[in-house]
Design an enzyme around this catalytic site. Structure first.
Site, PDB file in Angstrom:
ATOM      1  N   CYS A   7      45.699  34.378  36.298  1.00 56.57           N
ATOM      2  CA  CYS A   7      46.312  34.194  37.997  1.00 56.57           C
ATOM      3  C   CYS A   7      45.215  33.715  38.789  1.00 56.57           C
ATOM      4  O   CYS A   7      44.249  32.638  38.074  1.00 56.57           O
ATOM      5  CB  CYS A   7      46.139  36.040  38.331  1.00 56.57           C
ATOM      6  SG  CYS A   7      44.462  36.840  38.296  1.00 56.57           S
ATOM      7  N   ARG A  13      45.618  40.885  38.553  1.00 58.08           N
ATOM      8  CA  ARG A  13      46.705  40.690  37.743  1.00 58.08           C
ATOM      9  C   ARG A  13      46.212  40.331  36.150  1.00 58.08           C
ATOM     10  O   ARG A  13      46.945  40.729  35.383  1.00 58.08           O
ATOM     11  CB  ARG A  13      47.794  39.661  37.948  1.00 58.08           C
ATOM     12  CG  ARG A  13      48.580  40.264  39.467  1.00 58.08           C
ATOM     13  CD  ARG A  13      49.116  38.861  40.014  1.00 58.08           C
ATOM     14  NE  ARG A  13      48.378  38.117  40.578  1.00 58.08           N
ATOM     15  CZ  ARG A  13      48.681  36.973  41.085  1.00 58.08           C
ATOM     16  NH1 ARG A  13      50.058  36.501  41.242  1.00 58.08           N
ATOM     17  NH2 ARG A  13      47.901  36.147  41.545  1.00 58.08           N
ATOM     18  N   ASP A 124      50.733  38.851  44.019  1.00 60.49           N
ATOM     19  CA  ASP A 124      49.078  39.207  44.040  1.00 60.49           C
ATOM     20  C   ASP A 124      49.156  40.678  44.702  1.00 60.49           C
ATOM     21  O   ASP A 124      49.216  40.859  45.878  1.00 60.49           O
ATOM     22  CB  ASP A 124      48.263  38.115  44.616  1.00 60.49           C
ATOM     23  CG  ASP A 124      46.894  38.239  44.259  1.00 60.49           C
ATOM     24  OD1 ASP A 124      46.278  39.488  43.887  1.00 60.49           O
ATOM     25  OD2 ASP A 124      45.910  37.277  44.498  1.00 60.49           O
TER      26      ASP A 124
END
Length: 155
Positions: A7, A13, A124
């Site tokens: 990420c 994540r 996100d």
């Protein structure tokens, strides 16, 4: 086989995906065949632990986070990994742009192994604050990656 989840900063994540997938791999009895890691496309959070909200979700589901520390995706990662799995369109584009010549093909979107959802991504949670949604999305996507890898390993 080595898999790296990616990420932007490697604090929300991708560490969640790493921890979840490690547990899935262990439960499937594949720990000796699949290595799992995570990284960020930027160094914005390098050296930081996983976000406390990521840790809270993992704790709720009894998943170990093993004290992961954020790091940036390295050139060596492209040579070592079989799959670099990115969480959103920007992460995919950035990871491909960072790849040494001929290795961008190792970069995949998180839902690429999920039938009918290859164009889906995970937003996100650092922005949305919806960490449970991230967990739910990863639960779906990672299950399909595990099936794909099991099929590859059984060939």
């Amino acid at each position: 086989m080595k898999v790296i989840f990616v990420c932007l900063g490697n604090i929300c994540r991708s560490p969640m995906a790493e921890a979840m997938f490690k547990q899935m791999v262990t439960e499937a009895g594949l720990s000796n065949q699949i290595t799992v890691d995570s990284a960020g496309t930027s160094n914005i959070a390098e050296g930081s632990p996983a976000d406390s909200r990521t840790k809270a979700i993992l704790d709720q589901h009894n998943i170990q986070d093993d004290g992961m520390i954020a790091r940036q995706l390295s050139l060596q990662d492209y040579y070592d990994a079989d799959y670099i799995i990115a969480m959103d369109q920007m992460n995919v584009a950035d990871a491909k742009a960072m790849a040494p010549a001929g290795l961008a093909k190792k970069v995949h979107g998180i839902y690429e192994a999920t039938p009918g959802k290859a164009d889906h991504y995970i937003v996100d949670p650092w922005i949305t604050h919806k960490f449970q949604d991230t967990y739910n999305s990863l639960s779906e996507a990672l299950t399909n990656w595990l099936k794909k890898f099991q099929n590859e390993l059984n060939k």
